[in-house]
Enzyme design. Structure first.
Site, mmCIF file in Angstrom:
data_model
loop_
_atom_site.group_PDB
_atom_site.id
_atom_site.type_symbol
_atom_site.label_atom_id
_atom_site.label_comp_id
_atom_site.label_asym_id
_atom_site.label_seq_id
_atom_site.Cartn_x
_atom_site.Cartn_y
_atom_site.Cartn_z
ATOM 1 N N ALA C 12 57.398 -31.986 70.802
ATOM 2 C CA ALA C 12 57.071 -32.743 69.602
ATOM 3 C C ALA C 12 55.646 -33.276 69.715
ATOM 4 C CB ALA C 12 58.049 -33.911 69.459
ATOM 5 N N HIS C 51 51.423 -31.782 55.442
ATOM 6 C CA HIS C 51 51.037 -30.509 56.070
ATOM 7 C C HIS C 51 50.222 -29.658 55.092
ATOM 8 C CE1 HIS C 51 52.883 -29.625 60.093
ATOM 9 N NE2 HIS C 51 53.379 -30.815 59.844
ATOM 10 N N ARG C 52 50.666 -29.631 53.802
ATOM 11 C CA ARG C 52 49.959 -28.813 52.807
ATOM 12 C C ARG C 52 48.545 -29.319 52.586
ATOM 13 N NH1 ARG C 52 53.844 -26.004 48.363
ATOM 14 N NH2 ARG C 52 55.508 -25.650 49.849
#
Lengths: 166, 166, 166
Positions: C12, C51-52
């Site tokens: 992670a 994230h985009r």
């Protein structure tokens, strides 16, 4: 000359056992498979039996849930699978882990044939809530460190592939 | 010229502190041991005291459970042991982690002597059920990434042995 | 000639996605972002949207929570982010993981452009109490091993830095 000693560490399903078997099978047969697993339940019996089926001819199985030192007296190339279950058996049976480790180290020093030891790396997650789990990962870490000092090769498995640590 | 910075990561009982101490002891004494541990309970007091006993002469201990940046003003080679407890102290005390990280980075940029920082890798297990544990491993991962960018050396410890990452 | 295949594994917050994006952005645009995440809740929606935003122009997003094989028919350099969520979706939906893995391998064999696959390493902590978590880490480990065999490059991320495994 002493036998070469290799320590194969890695996570769950990282291909430790398979890689360790391949290392031993590169030596002249027969090979000793020193099994530390105890079949406590049906799931374990199935798992042990699957492991046996996978190994080809040439392997002799020695069951050693506790006395690894005695099992390592075999003169053949030997695979210990695995340190983690051995340590679990020692802890659950309330045996003296320090004494058992000293006996193991002494048996390893006497080996004339190659030895491969497999262990699970369990210390790379969040600190466990469970006190027994915390003690287990401390003991496992200490054991791996001690064996790594005397090992000729230490490998860390990732996705079935060995990374050389030593 | 700025002091060399080394980040030592690894799991529980992987030999991080011992290796980090050896790196600092290769420098000219005196050495600063920047301790982030807080003795919340007896178990912790024992652990801290054992660590002190192990370190030989030449070490000066600076307690810095929260203000790492101030502690790093020491002109001596310094070992920060460890980032994980520092981050825990910040989270439990509801301090501003982003601001503390910026202050730490600034203090590291000003260092003229070698610095070794120790941190626990905690993100390689199953996703924890506990929301605080999930947040902790996110924060720890982010911190390690930021420090790794500016570190001269990054080591990943396995069984007491360093693997070079950078 | 088949497209180069890279498997990026790590814990992670180890910088897997960021490194994988950089690998694809070194190729000629446009690039396919094959997203396996499903927005089950608000936290997930925020994460996906972040994230985009991070990805620059040149990326085309293909949502593929289950049918990775179909998504990989794109002729462009492709990033699969991530195998772990795909496996989770398969398990929660009680799909046939073995069949889906075979379909994935077949789609990968047909790729003419570079492919980068991201997966979480989850097997390096203490054995989970939870039976589903145990099964998940077994399935994830098996999947990573199978993909590692056919990958040209396998990377293990530590603190944002890649260690080469293969």
């Amino acid at each position: 000359m002493a036998g070469v000693m290799t320590l194969v560490l890695g996570g769950a399903r990282s291909g430790k056992s398979r890689h360790a078997e391949a290392l031993i099978e590169a030596e002249a047969a027969p090979w000793a498979y020193i099994a530390t697993a105890q079949a406590w339940d049906e799931e374990m019996r199935v798992r042990i039996s699957e492991h046996r089926v996978r190994r080809c001819e040439g392997w002799q199985t020695i069951d050693a849930p506790l006395d690894l030192a005695a099992a390592l007296a075999t003169p053949h190339p030997a695979l210990v699978d695995c340190l983690t279950l051995w340590l679990t058996n020692l802890m659950l049976g309330e045996h003296d882990i320090a004494a058992a480790t000293v006996a193991l180290e002494s048996a390893l020093a006497d080996r004339m044939a190659p030895t491969v030891l497999v262990g699970n790396e369990v210390g790379l997650g969040i600190v466990p809530d469970n006190a027994l789990a915390r003690r287990f990962r401390d003991e496992a870490g200490r054991l791996h460190q001690r064996l790594a000092v005397r090992a000729d090769n230490v490998l860390f498995m990732v996705a079935g592939l060995p990374m050389r640590v030593k």
